[in-house]
Design an enzyme around this catalytic site. Structure first.
Site, PDB file in Angstrom:
ATOM      1  N   ASP A 170       0.920  -1.253  -0.015  1.00  0.00           N
ATOM      2  CA  ASP A 170       0.138  -0.004  -0.096  1.00  0.00           C
ATOM      3  C   ASP A 170       0.896   1.243  -0.038  1.00  0.00           C
ATOM      4  O   ASP A 170       1.945   1.182   0.300  1.00  0.00           O
ATOM      5  CB  ASP A 170      -0.889   0.075   1.302  1.00  0.00           C
ATOM      6  CG  ASP A 170      -2.173   0.662   1.001  1.00  0.00           C
ATOM      7  OD1 ASP A 170      -2.524   1.284  -0.172  1.00  0.00           O
ATOM      8  OD2 ASP A 170      -3.143   0.229   1.812  1.00  0.00           O
ATOM      9  N   ASP A 206     -10.620   1.930  -3.469  1.00  0.00           N
ATOM     10  CA  ASP A 206     -11.389   1.622  -1.923  1.00  0.00           C
ATOM     11  C   ASP A 206     -12.801   1.664  -2.140  1.00  0.00           C
ATOM     12  O   ASP A 206     -13.353   1.306  -1.158  1.00  0.00           O
ATOM     13  CB  ASP A 206     -10.878   2.833  -1.176  1.00  0.00           C
ATOM     14  CG  ASP A 206      -9.629   2.435  -0.586  1.00  0.00           C
ATOM     15  OD1 ASP A 206      -8.967   1.194  -0.604  1.00  0.00           O
ATOM     16  OD2 ASP A 206      -8.889   3.246   0.171  1.00  0.00           O
TER      17      ASP A 206
HETATM   18  C1  GLA Z   1      -5.782   1.915   2.139  1.00  0.00           C
HETATM   19  C2  GLA Z   1      -6.131   0.542   1.388  1.00  0.00           C
HETATM   20  C3  GLA Z   1      -7.334   0.063   1.985  1.00  0.00           C
HETATM   21  C4  GLA Z   1      -6.430  -0.514   3.238  1.00  0.00           C
HETATM   22  C5  GLA Z   1      -6.141   0.620   4.292  1.00  0.00           C
HETATM   23  C6  GLA Z   1      -5.458   0.087   5.310  1.00  0.00           C
HETATM   24  O1  GLA Z   1      -6.713   2.796   2.235  1.00  0.00           O
HETATM   25  O2  GLA Z   1      -6.661   1.208   0.021  1.00  0.00           O
HETATM   26  O3  GLA Z   1      -7.563  -1.070   1.054  1.00  0.00           O
HETATM   27  O4  GLA Z   1      -5.580  -1.521   3.229  1.00  0.00           O
HETATM   28  O5  GLA Z   1      -5.436   1.421   3.333  1.00  0.00           O
HETATM   29  O6  GLA Z   1      -5.148   1.205   6.206  1.00  0.00           O
END
Ligand code: GLA
Length: 730
Positions: free
Chosen positions: A477, A547
């Site tokens: 990430d 997301d």
């Molecule tokens: C980001 C990712 C999510 C999740 C969060 C965790 O927003 O896109 O899928 O992994 O971080 O903090």
């Protein structure tokens, strides 16, 4: 042989199955562009020469009567009479930036050499030819090599550029683009993919106008805002017809893609590292390599342009270990538990996952650091939090593996929280400007990946977890973009290299980890799809698309993403209803159908499923296993755009041999009076007959494509959906 050179006319011809690209060396040894479009035979193109000088204000080149302002140039340089945007600008030791490159030599070889330190498409000797044209700026001693690869099986040509300093003084590369394409005329629409968090890659189309139209990033990430992709299409171009030139940049940092219509009506398209925050100092004997740009052309519309990208990326960008290989169906705990979990909870989710036929458990954010119970701290402390994982990571992994599941972990390896042991120990490891405060974003700073010590540390941390927990997967990430660009180690004159050095550092870490663990599956992520680009895709064959897991909004996002990237690149999960981002309720069925358009997975608390939902999961898993190959390796046809038709959308996947197709139909908002839900399929064989899984009847391919599938036979609710499988009947 896709690339040839005619010595008499000094013309290079690059042929792909259906396209030709022609370059000529003209008087003065200037390298000009002659043609890019549908395939043409070898022929005399001298009638295309344009030698007229438009008069005052258009200087001639010193040795010829030619004004560079009216030439289509292969790689335009700064300060020599072509007043359009240049692709190359080198500031010499004397402080001037005039750059004038002339052809000196070339070579053609089979296959495709790797780009040093950068991701790129690959090809073996039978798949492509590569042309390298060398041109020299005598004044500065810069030796510039224009690299072109023409693919034998794809209508794609890749471009890159190397600049070598053959002088003994330092040269400053102020702009070094990866490609320029001068097209005659400007009757094109400009298509790009804009977005923001939870709304990535929205296609937008507008006619070109005089002057410049561009997309860019200065976030040191390809970003949610604009994908590094532009298409120029003829105004009448549709999914199925018309000219479409698509350019995609294989790079994950600052970029600029710009179309400029000049006063004579020509169009110049350039792609490369954004000159903002960039100057590269090239010492004696050093060489700089500009990242790869991929050019695709089709005269069969925007749909075919996308399919060429899909096939190219599936076969020649995706890591060989994962090429054509089904990825595990996963359960990710993020939307199921957020930070609130412990080892027992994870095991109980894992047990359900196994029972329901899923293949991997991914433990998302919150397993590490001292108190990572929210996003305020802990990034950089890549050791297990034993208050949550009381049994330890090794034991948790053992239990998950013992259930017969694979195991994956979330990392955010480029970040550091100011509240962390790592920050206490190394406050200078983040990007920062001495004397200025850092701007926090999601309470975190960015590690300085231009530093070898930082990269080594991260590789060590990740390696020990990969080994301890025998990880099969990591979710990589990246949850903020960059400010206060400064590195504690770079001398002042090199600080402008930081943006690119960062990206090279990122690629170095990924490359080295994958060299150590070749079978590791990396999933890219950046607050959803904020770094969804071909550079990341080279290392991470799948990327978390957004997301936004709302099935209805995902239709838009996946539709836009498919302009360039194949279904196998898009991770898509079924999440809870009402949806956590939009509060919309959608049926379990539709959430599954939409998620099956990518790498399928679940992201909710499996322990809370009702008995009916558990049965639904089992049948979704069976469906996905049945259709995954067709979806991910078949040809995508976008049939009804959700952007044009806000009621419903439809798309299909067709096998290469046209023996089967899968139609997906999704109703975003029902229109009760609409009696004509006829969806015309595309890409089938007109003379074949297909059995419909919907009604058990056999239809001709021609009928399905010209009259369409009648979907008006039933009532729909908002958010309804269906899939129909068509199989050839001999
Ligand atoms: C980001 C990712 C999510 C999740 C969060 C965790 O927003 O896109 O899928 O992994 O971080 O903090």
């Amino acid at each position: 042989m896709p690339i040839s050179f005619d010595t008499k006319s000094r013309t290079f011809k690059l042929d792909t199955p259906n396209t030709s690209y022609i370059i000529e060396v003209i008087d003065g040894d200037y390298i000009v562009h002659r043609y890019y479009g549908a395939k043409i035979p070898d022929c005399d193109l001298s009638y295309m020469h344009y030698d007229r000088n438009p008069g005052s204000f258009f200087p001639n080149s010193p040795e010829t009567n030619i004004s560079l302002a009216t030439q289509q140039l292969e790689y335009p340089t700064h300060g020599i009479g072509d007043f359009r945007t240049s692709a190359l600008m080198i500031r010499g030791a004397d402080g001037t930036a005039t750059t004038d490159i002339r052809y000196t030599s070339h070579k053609i070889c089979k296959g495709k050499p790797r780009l040093s330190g950068l991701p790129s498409t690959y090809a073996d000797e039978n798949e492509a030819d590569t042309l390298e044209i060398t041109a020299v700026d005598k004044h500065t001693g810069a030796e510039v090599t224009l690299v072109y690869t023409a693919f034998a099986n794809h209508d794609a040509i890749t471009r890159s550029v190397r600049v070598k300093n053959t002088s003994d003084k330092v040269l400053e590369l102020e702009r070094v683009f990866s490609m320029a394409l001068d097209l005659p005329g400007h009757d094109y629409d400009f298509i790009h993919l804009w977005g923001h968090w939870a709304k990535e890659r929205t296609p937008e189309r507008s006619p070109l106008h005089h002057g410049k139209q561009s997309v860019e990033s200065v976030r040191v990430s390809s970003s949610h805002d604009h994908n590094p992709f532009v298409a120029l299409v003829s105004p009448e171009a549709t999914e199925e017809a018309g000219d479409a030139y698509g350019i995609n940049f294989v790079y994950s940092g600052n970029f600029l893609m710009e179309a400029e219509v000049d006063v004579f009506g020509g169009t110049r398209l350039i792609t490369g590292i954004n000159p903002t925050d960039f100057t590269w100092r090239l010492g004696k004997g050093e060489e700089f390599t500009a990242p790869e740009a991929v050019m695709v052309y089709s005269n069969k519309g925007i749909g075919e342009m996308s399919r060429i990208f899909h096939r190219l990326y599936t076969n020649n960008l995706c890591r060989k270990e994962w090429k054509g290989k089904k990825r595990p169906i996963l359960i990710n705990n993020w939307e199921g538990t957020y930070f609130d979990f412990d080892d027992e909870k994870l095991i109980s989710i894992a047990k359900d996952a196994k029972e329901l036929g899923l293949e991997m458990l991914v433990l998302d954010d919150g397993w590490f650091g001292e108190n990572r119970n929210d996003d305020t701290q802990g990034l950089g402390d890549w050791f297990v939090n034993e208050k949550k994982i009381r049994c330890g990571m090794k034991e948790l992994a053992r239990q998950i593996h013992a259930l017969g599941l694979k195991f994956g972990l979330w990392f955010e390896p480029e970040m550091i929280s100011p509240i962390s042991k790592l920050y206490d120990a190394h406050p200078d490891w983040c990007l920062h400007v001495k004397g200025r405060k850092c701007s926090p974003s999601r309470n975190q700073y960015v590690l300085d990946y231009s530093r070898a010590d930082v990269r080594d540390y991260i590789i060590d941390c990740m390696s020990s977890l990969i080994e301890e927990a025998e990880l099969e997967y990591i979710k990589w990430d990246f949850n903020r973009n960059m400010t206060e660009l400064g590195s504690a180690l770079l001398p002042p004159e090199n600080q402008k290299e930081l943006t690119h050095r960062y990206v090279l550092g990122l690629y170095d870490v990924m490359e080295r980890l994958l060299a150590k663990y070749p079978n590791l599956l990396i999933e890219g992520c950046s607050g959803g799809g904020g770094r969804f680009d071909a550079g990341i895709l080279y290392y991470a064959p799948q990327i978390w698309t957004s997301d936004d897991t709302d099935a209805i909004e995902r239709i838009d996002i996946q539709y836009g993403t498919s302009y360039v990237y194949p279904a196998s690149a898009m991770s898509a999960h079924l999440s809870a209803s009402p949806n956590h981002q939009t509060q919309r309720s959608t049926s379990f069925k539709t959430r599954g159908i939409v998620a099956m358009g990518g790498n399928f997975g679940y992201e909710l608390d499996l322990n809370k499923l009702t008995p009916d939902e558990r049965e639904a999961v089992k049948s979704q898993v069976a469906d996905y296993n049945k259709y995954q190959k067709l979806v991910q390796e078949g040809d995508l046809y976008r049939l009804v755009s959700p952007y044009k038709n806000r009621m419903y959308s439809a798309w299909s996947y067709v096998a290469a041999d046209k023996s089967e197709a899968l139609l997906t139909f999704a109703v975003m908002r029902r229109e009760i009076y609409d009696r004509y839900y006829f969806i015309k399929l595309a890409g089938l064989a007109p003379d074949k007959y297909y059995l419909s899984s919907e009604d058990g009847k056999v239809y001709s391919g021609a009928l399905l494509m010209n009259a369409g599938v009648n979907l008006a036979k039933r009532d729909y609710t908002d958010g309804d959906s269906l899939i129909i499988h068509f199989t050839e009947v001999k």
